[in-house]
Every structure is written in C-alpha cells, then in structure tokens.
Motif scaffolding. Structure first.
Motif, PDB file in Angstrom:
ATOM      1  N   PRO A   1     -12.147  56.418 -16.639  1.00  0.00           N
ATOM      2  CA  PRO A   1     -11.213  56.428 -15.509  1.00  0.00           C
ATOM      3  C   PRO A   1     -11.855  56.764 -14.163  1.00  0.00           C
ATOM      4  CG  PRO A   1     -10.237  57.541 -17.385  1.00  0.00           C
ATOM      5  CD  PRO A   1     -11.670  57.239 -17.748  1.00  0.00           C
ATOM      6  N   VAL A   2     -12.931  57.585 -14.168  1.00  0.00           N
ATOM      7  CA  VAL A   2     -13.578  57.895 -12.895  1.00  0.00           C
ATOM      8  C   VAL A   2     -14.414  56.727 -12.393  1.00  0.00           C
ATOM      9  CG1 VAL A   2     -13.600  60.402 -13.171  1.00  0.00           C
ATOM     10  CG2 VAL A   2     -15.518  59.067 -14.011  1.00  0.00           C
ATOM     11  N   GLY A   3     -14.695  55.768 -13.277  1.00  0.00           N
ATOM     12  CA  GLY A   3     -15.402  54.557 -12.869  1.00  0.00           C
ATOM     13  C   GLY A   3     -16.735  54.837 -12.200  1.00  0.00           C
ATOM     14  N   ARG A   4     -17.178  53.921 -11.371  1.00  0.00           N
ATOM     15  CA  ARG A   4     -18.439  54.080 -10.655  1.00  0.00           C
ATOM     16  C   ARG A   4     -18.190  54.605  -9.247  1.00  0.00           C
ATOM     17  NH1 ARG A   4     -22.719  54.446 -13.754  1.00  0.00           N
ATOM     18  NH2 ARG A   4     -23.997  53.995 -11.968  1.00  0.00           N
ATOM     19  N   HIS A   5     -17.015  55.141  -8.997  1.00  0.00           N
ATOM     20  CA  HIS A   5     -16.681  55.653  -7.672  1.00  0.00           C
ATOM     21  C   HIS A   5     -17.483  56.901  -7.363  1.00  0.00           C
ATOM     22  CE1 HIS A   5     -13.443  52.809  -7.795  1.00  0.00           C
ATOM     23  NE2 HIS A   5     -13.011  53.343  -8.927  1.00  0.00           N
ATOM     24  N   LYS A   6     -17.661  57.164  -6.092  1.00  0.00           N
ATOM     25  CA  LYS A   6     -18.400  58.354  -5.666  1.00  0.00           C
ATOM     26  C   LYS A   6     -17.450  59.539  -5.580  1.00  0.00           C
ATOM     27  CE  LYS A   6     -22.087  55.973  -3.268  1.00  0.00           C
ATOM     28  NZ  LYS A   6     -22.749  55.737  -1.995  1.00  0.00           N
ATOM     29  N   ILE A   7     -16.929  59.917  -6.741  1.00  0.00           N
ATOM     30  CA  ILE A   7     -16.124  61.128  -6.837  1.00  0.00           C
ATOM     31  C   ILE A   7     -16.827  62.032  -7.842  1.00  0.00           C
ATOM     32  CG2 ILE A   7     -13.941  59.999  -6.268  1.00  0.00           C
ATOM     33  CD1 ILE A   7     -13.252  60.045  -9.240  1.00  0.00           C
ATOM     34  N   ALA A   8     -16.632  63.322  -7.688  1.00  0.00           N
ATOM     35  CA  ALA A   8     -17.283  64.255  -8.612  1.00  0.00           C
ATOM     36  C   ALA A   8     -16.890  63.897 -10.040  1.00  0.00           C
ATOM     37  CB  ALA A   8     -16.867  65.684  -8.284  1.00  0.00           C
ATOM     38  N   ALA A   9     -17.863  63.974 -10.929  1.00  0.00           N
ATOM     39  CA  ALA A   9     -17.610  63.590 -12.308  1.00  0.00           C
ATOM     40  C   ALA A   9     -18.238  64.600 -13.263  1.00  0.00           C
ATOM     41  CB  ALA A   9     -18.172  62.198 -12.582  1.00  0.00           C
ATOM     42  N   ALA A  10     -17.689  64.641 -14.449  1.00  0.00           N
ATOM     43  CA  ALA A  10     -18.215  65.498 -15.509  1.00  0.00           C
ATOM     44  C   ALA A  10     -18.179  64.694 -16.804  1.00  0.00           C
ATOM     45  CB  ALA A  10     -17.367  66.757 -15.660  1.00  0.00           C
TER      46      ALA A  10
ATOM     47  N   PRO B   1     -22.887  58.614  -9.027  1.00  0.00           N
ATOM     48  CA  PRO B   1     -23.526  57.532  -9.797  1.00  0.00           C
ATOM     49  C   PRO B   1     -24.939  57.886 -10.261  1.00  0.00           C
ATOM     50  CG  PRO B   1     -22.442  56.633  -7.859  1.00  0.00           C
ATOM     51  CD  PRO B   1     -22.420  58.135  -7.720  1.00  0.00           C
ATOM     52  N   ILE B   2     -25.657  58.685  -9.480  1.00  0.00           N
ATOM     53  CA  ILE B   2     -27.012  59.094  -9.863  1.00  0.00           C
ATOM     54  C   ILE B   2     -26.958  60.023 -11.072  1.00  0.00           C
ATOM     55  CG2 ILE B   2     -29.013  60.454  -9.093  1.00  0.00           C
ATOM     56  CD1 ILE B   2     -28.536  59.217  -6.304  1.00  0.00           C
ATOM     57  N   VAL B   3     -25.976  60.913 -11.100  1.00  0.00           N
ATOM     58  CA  VAL B   3     -25.813  61.805 -12.242  1.00  0.00           C
ATOM     59  C   VAL B   3     -25.473  60.982 -13.485  1.00  0.00           C
ATOM     60  CG1 VAL B   3     -24.439  63.699 -13.206  1.00  0.00           C
ATOM     61  CG2 VAL B   3     -25.207  63.795 -10.824  1.00  0.00           C
ATOM     62  N   ALA B   4     -24.585  60.015 -13.339  1.00  0.00           N
ATOM     63  CA  ALA B   4     -24.224  59.153 -14.470  1.00  0.00           C
ATOM     64  C   ALA B   4     -25.438  58.380 -14.976  1.00  0.00           C
ATOM     65  CB  ALA B   4     -23.112  58.188 -14.064  1.00  0.00           C
ATOM     66  N   ASP B   5     -26.281  57.932 -14.045  1.00  0.00           N
ATOM     67  CA  ASP B   5     -27.483  57.198 -14.447  1.00  0.00           C
ATOM     68  C   ASP B   5     -28.475  58.086 -15.203  1.00  0.00           C
ATOM     69  OD1 ASP B   5     -26.455  54.903 -13.324  1.00  0.00           O
ATOM     70  OD2 ASP B   5     -27.634  55.056 -11.473  1.00  0.00           O
ATOM     71  N   ALA B   6     -28.354  59.405 -15.061  1.00  0.00           N
ATOM     72  CA  ALA B   6     -29.207  60.325 -15.815  1.00  0.00           C
ATOM     73  C   ALA B   6     -28.618  60.648 -17.179  1.00  0.00           C
ATOM     74  CB  ALA B   6     -29.418  61.618 -15.016  1.00  0.00           C
ATOM     75  N   VAL B   7     -27.286  60.657 -17.296  1.00  0.00           N
ATOM     76  CA  VAL B   7     -26.627  61.063 -18.538  1.00  0.00           C
ATOM     77  C   VAL B   7     -26.406  59.883 -19.488  1.00  0.00           C
ATOM     78  CG1 VAL B   7     -24.537  62.082 -19.531  1.00  0.00           C
ATOM     79  CG2 VAL B   7     -25.519  63.043 -17.443  1.00  0.00           C
ATOM     80  N   ASP B   8     -25.918  58.762 -18.984  1.00  0.00           N
ATOM     81  CA  ASP B   8     -25.570  57.634 -19.848  1.00  0.00           C
ATOM     82  C   ASP B   8     -26.725  57.155 -20.737  1.00  0.00           C
ATOM     83  OD1 ASP B   8     -22.892  57.581 -19.228  1.00  0.00           O
ATOM     84  OD2 ASP B   8     -23.059  55.975 -17.747  1.00  0.00           O
ATOM     85  N   PRO B   9     -27.964  57.030 -20.220  1.00  0.00           N
ATOM     86  CA  PRO B   9     -29.053  56.601 -21.115  1.00  0.00           C
ATOM     87  C   PRO B   9     -29.349  57.597 -22.233  1.00  0.00           C
ATOM     88  CG  PRO B   9     -29.693  56.314 -18.820  1.00  0.00           C
ATOM     89  CD  PRO B   9     -28.405  57.081 -18.827  1.00  0.00           C
ATOM     90  N   VAL B  10     -29.139  58.873 -21.985  1.00  0.00           N
ATOM     91  CA  VAL B  10     -29.357  59.889 -23.021  1.00  0.00           C
ATOM     92  C   VAL B  10     -28.352  59.689 -24.155  1.00  0.00           C
ATOM     93  CG1 VAL B  10     -29.309  62.366 -23.531  1.00  0.00           C
ATOM     94  CG2 VAL B  10     -30.336  61.548 -21.392  1.00  0.00           C
ATOM     95  N   VAL B  11     -27.093  59.483 -23.790  1.00  0.00           N
ATOM     96  CA  VAL B  11     -26.048  59.249 -24.789  1.00  0.00           C
ATOM     97  C   VAL B  11     -26.320  57.938 -25.526  1.00  0.00           C
ATOM     98  CG1 VAL B  11     -23.584  58.844 -25.124  1.00  0.00           C
ATOM     99  CG2 VAL B  11     -24.341  60.631 -23.549  1.00  0.00           C
TER     100      VAL B  11
ATOM    101  N   VAL C   1     -21.853  68.170 -18.731  1.00  0.00           N
ATOM    102  CA  VAL C   1     -22.684  67.923 -17.558  1.00  0.00           C
ATOM    103  C   VAL C   1     -21.682  67.711 -16.435  1.00  0.00           C
ATOM    104  CG1 VAL C   1     -24.426  66.459 -16.490  1.00  0.00           C
ATOM    105  CG2 VAL C   1     -24.445  66.796 -18.972  1.00  0.00           C
ATOM    106  N   SER C   2     -21.615  68.659 -15.497  1.00  0.00           N
ATOM    107  CA  SER C   2     -20.548  68.640 -14.513  1.00  0.00           C
ATOM    108  C   SER C   2     -21.066  68.823 -13.093  1.00  0.00           C
ATOM    109  CB  SER C   2     -19.550  69.758 -14.838  1.00  0.00           C
ATOM    110  OG  SER C   2     -18.517  69.801 -13.893  1.00  0.00           O
ATOM    111  N   MET C   3     -20.616  67.955 -12.196  1.00  0.00           N
ATOM    112  CA  MET C   3     -20.921  68.106 -10.771  1.00  0.00           C
ATOM    113  C   MET C   3     -19.954  69.147 -10.218  1.00  0.00           C
ATOM    114  SD  MET C   3     -21.650  64.309  -9.322  1.00  0.00           S
ATOM    115  CE  MET C   3     -22.276  65.002  -7.784  1.00  0.00           C
TER     116      MET C   3
END
Length: 171
Positions: free
Chosen positions: A18-27, A122-132, A112-114
């Motif tokens: 639901p948070v998509g690729r938008h530049k909103i804080a994500a966890a 998006p940079i945080v997601a790019d660090a977490v998604d490949p690990v998963v 993993v929470s901003m």
C-alpha cells in the motif's frame, strides 16, 4: 477431482504494498526463522551502508542508522537542488532508520523502520527488498505483513516513531 495447490505467494516488495514507491516514510515488518536473524540483520545494515547510511548506535539488538542532516535537508530543499539530486557531496537528505529483531517462538520478527525522514524511502526499500528476495530464493520462509507506514506498526514496536522517540532513538 484433482486438488491444485497454488504456489505460495512471494513476500511483497515495497512497490506491491500500500505504501507503494511513494516518498513517504515506510517500515517493513517480517518474520524469518531464528537461524536467519543475524545474517538478515547484517545484510540489511550492509545494504543501508552502501546507500550512504552510517551506523550511529547499537543498543542491544537495536541498530540505528543515519544519513544526512537537517541542514542538508534545508539546503537541498531550500535551494531547489532536491529536484536534481538527493545526495550532493556531504549534503544529503536526512533519514534515520531503526533495525530491530524480536524473538517470536522459533522465528524472529524483524522491523526496518524509517523513524525520521521520508524522501529516502525508495533507497531504504532498495536495501531491504533484495535481502528478503535472497532469503526466499534460499528457501527460508519469510512471513508477515511486509511494508507499511511506521505509524501503522504496533505501538510497542521500537520501529513506531512515538516509541522510538520515547526510548531516545530520535530527538
């Protein structure tokens, strides 16, 4: 009548959430087998480090990583440079990411929470998604709700901004 079982659905990437690729804080909140906890935490923090985050503190199992500063945010946003880049020399958009693991039975719940910032989501997601993705590719079972806003985490989670502030992880 033959029973057809559907393949287990892959853990959702941030773009599918639901948070998509938008530049909103994500966890991201997910569970992995307990044996995968240390390598998962190490891989996430290494991905964040490669993205310009530095480890600022470790308290028990909690890791806090920071990038940029309020000054960098003000300069980049105030001068319009934010439209050109999110990182310019020593200046960078400001973000604080908390990484925590809590044992839950034979699994660990990893968050993993901003807790500060939103531009670098998006940079945080790019660090977490490949690990998963790597965990799933190796056959590890990854479960949990996945990506959400940090304020949607359970209030007792250290990744919730209010809890992080109360515990002194952010000023």
């Amino acid at each position: 009548m033959a029973v057809v079982s559907a393949a287990p659905r892959a853990f959702p990437r941030r773009g599918d959430a639901p948070v998509g690729r938008h530049k909103i804080a994500a966890a991201c909140l997910f569970r992995v087998p307990a044996a995968e906890t240390a390598p998962t935490i190490a891989a996430v923090t290494e991905g964040l480090r490669r993205s310009g985050f530095v480890r600022s503190e470790v308290s028990g199992e909690v890791i806090v990583m920071r990038r940029g500063s309020f000054f960098g945010d003000a300069v980049l946003n105030g001068t319009g440079l934010a439209l050109v880049t999110s990182r310019l020399g020593p200046l960078s958009k400001h973000a604080v990411v908390l990484v925590d693991a809590v044992p839950v039975g034979e699994q660990s719940e990893i968050v993993v929470s901003m807790i500060v910032g939103h531009e670098l989501s998006p940079i945080v997601a790019d660090a977490v998604d490949p690990v998963v993705d790597d965990l799933a590719a190796r056959g590890a079972i990854v479960q949990g709700p996945g990506w959400m806003r940090p304020v949607d985490l359970p209030r007792e989670s250290l990744g919730h901004p209010s809890t992080a502030k109360e515990r002194g992880y952010i000023g």
